[in-house]
Scaffold this motif. Structure first.
Motif, PDB file in Angstrom:
ATOM      1  N   GLY A  49       4.920   3.209  -9.790  1.00 21.68           N
ATOM      2  CA  GLY A  49       4.563   4.272  -8.710  1.00 21.68           C
ATOM      3  C   GLY A  49       3.637   4.948  -7.861  1.00 21.68           C
ATOM      4  N   THR A  50       2.516   3.726  -8.309  1.00 20.67           N
ATOM      5  CA  THR A  50       0.733   3.705  -7.881  1.00 20.67           C
ATOM      6  C   THR A  50       1.016   2.783  -6.424  1.00 20.67           C
ATOM      7  OG1 THR A  50       0.114   2.129  -9.215  1.00 20.67           O
ATOM      8  CG2 THR A  50      -0.338   3.670 -10.197  1.00 20.67           C
ATOM      9  N   ARG A  51       1.865   1.713  -6.802  1.00 21.20           N
ATOM     10  CA  ARG A  51       1.773   1.418  -5.271  1.00 21.20           C
ATOM     11  C   ARG A  51       2.262   2.162  -4.135  1.00 21.20           C
ATOM     12  NH1 ARG A  51       3.958  -5.340  -7.788  1.00 21.20           N
ATOM     13  NH2 ARG A  51       1.992  -5.538  -8.607  1.00 21.20           N
ATOM     14  N   ALA A  52       3.529   2.941  -4.545  1.00 20.37           N
ATOM     15  CA  ALA A  52       3.868   3.433  -3.311  1.00 20.37           C
ATOM     16  C   ALA A  52       3.299   4.234  -2.747  1.00 20.37           C
ATOM     17  CB  ALA A  52       5.536   3.801  -4.378  1.00 20.37           C
ATOM     18  N   PHE A  53       2.350   4.677  -3.738  1.00 22.85           N
ATOM     19  CA  PHE A  53       1.838   6.009  -3.777  1.00 22.85           C
ATOM     20  C   PHE A  53       0.502   5.208  -1.919  1.00 22.85           C
ATOM     21  CE2 PHE A  53      -1.127   6.304  -6.603  1.00 22.85           C
ATOM     22  CZ  PHE A  53      -1.940   6.509  -6.822  1.00 22.85           C
ATOM     23  N   THR A  54       0.006   4.632  -2.884  1.00 19.90           N
ATOM     24  CA  THR A  54      -1.055   4.128  -2.213  1.00 19.90           C
ATOM     25  C   THR A  54      -0.863   3.060  -0.943  1.00 19.90           C
ATOM     26  OG1 THR A  54      -2.115   2.791  -4.227  1.00 19.90           O
ATOM     27  CG2 THR A  54      -2.753   1.754  -2.386  1.00 19.90           C
ATOM     28  N   ALA A  55       0.326   2.747  -0.614  1.00 21.14           N
ATOM     29  CA  ALA A  55       0.574   1.688   0.782  1.00 21.14           C
ATOM     30  C   ALA A  55       1.048   2.939   1.454  1.00 21.14           C
ATOM     31  CB  ALA A  55       2.209   1.362   0.260  1.00 21.14           C
ATOM     32  N   ALA A  56       1.932   4.329   0.951  1.00 18.88           N
ATOM     33  CA  ALA A  56       2.509   5.544   2.003  1.00 18.88           C
ATOM     34  C   ALA A  56       0.674   6.153   2.310  1.00 18.88           C
ATOM     35  CB  ALA A  56       2.969   6.491   1.334  1.00 18.88           C
ATOM     36  N   ASN A  57      -0.315   6.320   1.535  1.00 18.60           N
ATOM     37  CA  ASN A  57      -1.883   6.663   1.789  1.00 18.60           C
ATOM     38  C   ASN A  57      -2.234   6.408   2.622  1.00 18.60           C
ATOM     39  OD1 ASN A  57      -4.827   8.316   0.927  1.00 18.60           O
ATOM     40  ND2 ASN A  57      -3.227   9.256   0.723  1.00 18.60           N
ATOM     41  N   LEU A  58      -2.981   4.488   3.016  1.00 20.21           N
ATOM     42  CA  LEU A  58      -3.179   4.075   3.660  1.00 20.21           C
ATOM     43  C   LEU A  58      -2.368   4.195   4.822  1.00 20.21           C
ATOM     44  CD1 LEU A  58      -3.076   0.486   1.316  1.00 20.21           C
ATOM     45  CD2 LEU A  58      -5.037   2.477   2.074  1.00 20.21           C
ATOM     46  N   LEU A  59      -1.077   4.349   4.960  1.00 22.33           N
ATOM     47  CA  LEU A  59      -0.892   5.220   6.046  1.00 22.33           C
ATOM     48  C   LEU A  59      -0.759   5.572   6.914  1.00 22.33           C
ATOM     49  CD1 LEU A  59       1.414   3.871   8.941  1.00 22.33           C
ATOM     50  CD2 LEU A  59       3.023   4.694   7.365  1.00 22.33           C
ATOM     51  N   ALA A  60      -0.855   7.100   5.834  1.00 20.62           N
ATOM     52  CA  ALA A  60      -1.468   7.937   6.579  1.00 20.62           C
ATOM     53  C   ALA A  60      -3.068   8.351   6.076  1.00 20.62           C
ATOM     54  CB  ALA A  60      -0.970   9.284   5.553  1.00 20.62           C
ATOM     55  N   THR A 219       4.614   9.820   9.017  1.00 16.81           N
ATOM     56  CA  THR A 219       5.354   9.306   8.798  1.00 16.81           C
ATOM     57  C   THR A 219       4.894   9.259   6.296  1.00 16.81           C
ATOM     58  OG1 THR A 219       5.993   8.383  10.698  1.00 16.81           O
ATOM     59  CG2 THR A 219       5.851   6.589   8.434  1.00 16.81           C
ATOM     60  N   GLY A 220       2.860   8.560   6.610  1.00 21.42           N
ATOM     61  CA  GLY A 220       2.726   8.393   6.001  1.00 21.42           C
ATOM     62  C   GLY A 220       2.239   9.404   4.809  1.00 21.42           C
TER      63      GLY A 220
END
Length: 453
Positions: A49-60, A219-220
């Motif tokens: 789960g760390t990769r998913a929330f990190t990628a989404a947070n970078l977009l946000a 989206t992020g």
């Protein structure tokens, strides 16, 4: 005879020397441990789960480097007034300083997904309202009201740091690496955001930067909020009554983080650190414009952010300080390094060489990320887990306030120091003085407290 044979011990047949040599284990030479600089970061992202929330947070998080630049370019390009654009963005900054900690407090009390999504939706509506008001030439006051509505934007970086603190609450080394990565991510967003906003606003149409930033933010945050298994749990207050929609109606959860021992001096240090950032940006743009190369100012500032980003990643490979005394000592050393390197742009600018100034900015930027990483670590250790988002948002608010004050001080220095050599080069004394004040406060007030974990 059979009994006699059965009573004899059974022995293995003799082994031939060649067979024994084949069966003997080979001697292995001692192997030296391989240097794996990225191993601590691989360990972070090995957790589910760390990769998913990190990628989404970078977009946000990318819009935090886009929105203000996009607003300035959009308003100045259509209304023809940089003064109006600056006043609108300053109003939004002031609103963020007031609303941001309240939004973070709600996130701590009721959870990230429950608060971040509606708060982001309101902020996106404010950005779209600003876009429409500018496009259709609405009255000036609507610009201020629309941009003030974006103050509900949640602290996406703080929410990501809160997840790391939850996942590695019993592993200081991994948490130190995670905080270093987050600071490098902040620098990356501040480096790429303005460039992307400028390309969109100048290459497409003035409203493009604001529209794309709003889309990235919404989206992020939606993707980030959907990652529920890494979300830190909410620590409810026993006996607190519930209001509408199940939200707690009791305001007396605990005392404000501002009243925690050791936190106000840290926030004051963050304030002057923000003044370093704000004044450095304004003075660099003015200096480049004075030399007829205003278009290179963005690249010069990007190199400064790149130096800070690289230093943050390298700092994450070091061992974290153990114990409150060592944490405070490390913080003072980092602030001292920033105060030592920040006069370099002042010396380089007085030579009149843009190459020397760019190199000085790169070196000066390498001390800011370790300072921020260590400072954020101290805030995490001095803030209860149930108020972590609010504590880190107060740090961001102090930074933003410092950036606004530093921008004003840098602009004043530029207006009053323009002229023959050294001229604008002396304006770099403003970030140097701000760094010296940050060091003075850190030396006088930053000491271990009983709340240090």
């Amino acid at each position: 005879m059979i009994l006699f044979l059965a009573s004899r011990p059974v022995t293995a047949p003799p082994v031939r020397p060649a067979a024994a040599a084949r069966r003997a284990p080979r001697r292995r030479l001692p192997r030296f441990p391989r240097f794996r600089p990225l191993a601590p970061y691989r360990r972070l992202f090995s957790l589910p789960g760390t990769r998913a929330f990190t990628a989404a947070n970078l977009l946000a998080r990318l819009p935090m480097g886009m929105l203000s630049v996009s607003a300035v370019l959009m308003i100045a390009g259509t209304r023809g007034s940089y003064a109006l654009a600056g006043a609108v963005t300053a109003t939004g900054l002031a609103a963020t300083a007031l609303i941001g900690p309240l939004t973070a407090r709600l996130v701590d009390r009721h959870g990230q997904a429950r608060i971040a999504v509606p708060a982001t939706a309101l902020a996106v509506l404010g950005s779209l309202s600003l876009l429409l008001c500018v496009h259709y030439d609405a009255p000036t006051w609507t610009l201020f009201a629309s941009y003030a509505a974006t103050a509900t934007t949640p602290n996406t970086g703080g929410m990501s740091r809160a997840r790391w603190a939850h996942l590695f609450h019993d592993d200081p080394a991994a948490l130190h690496t995670a905080n270093s990565f987050e600071q490098a991510a902040d620098e990356l967003c501040f480096m790429l955001g303005p460039v992307l906003a400028t390309l969109l606003c100048t290459g497409l149409f003035p409203e493009a930067g604001t529209a794309v930033a709003a889309a990235f933010l919404l989206t992020g945050v939606l993707l980030f909020a959907s990652q529920r298994r890494t979300e830190p749990p909410v620590s409810p207050t026993p006996g607190s009554p519930s209001g509408p929609c199940g939200l707690s109606a009791s305001p007396a959860r605990s005392r404000s983080p501002l009243r925690l021992p050791g936190l106000p001096p840290l926030l004051l240090t963050f304030l002057f650190t923000g003044a370093v950032f704000g004044s450095l940006e304004v003075v660099t743009i003015a200096y480049a414009d004075d030399h007829g190369v205003r278009s290179t100012a963005g690249a010069m500032l990007a190199l400064q952010a790149a130096g800070s980003c690289a230093a943050g990643l390298l700092y994450g490979l070091l061992r974290p300080p153990h114990g409150p005394g060592r944490r405070s000592r490390r913080f003072r050393l980092c602030v001292g390094a920033m105060a030592t390197l920040m006069p370099l742009p002042l010396l380089a600018a007085r030579t009149g060489s843009l190459t020397a100034l760019t190199c000085a900015l790169l070196l000066a930027g390498m001390a800011t990320a370790p300072t921020m990483v260590t400072g954020m670590g101290l805030i995490q250790s001095r803030t209860p887990a149930a108020q972590l988002n609010e504590g880190m948002t107060l740090a961001v608010t102090a930074l933003l306030t410092g950036i606004a004050a530093g921008s004003a001080a840098g602009g004043w220095a530029v207006d009053h120091l323009s002229g023959p050599a050294p001229g604008l080069g002396l304006a770099y004394a403003v970030p140097a003085a701000a760094a010296a004040l940050a060091l003075t406060i850190a030396l006088l007030t930053t000491r271990p407290t009983g709340t240090d974990a």
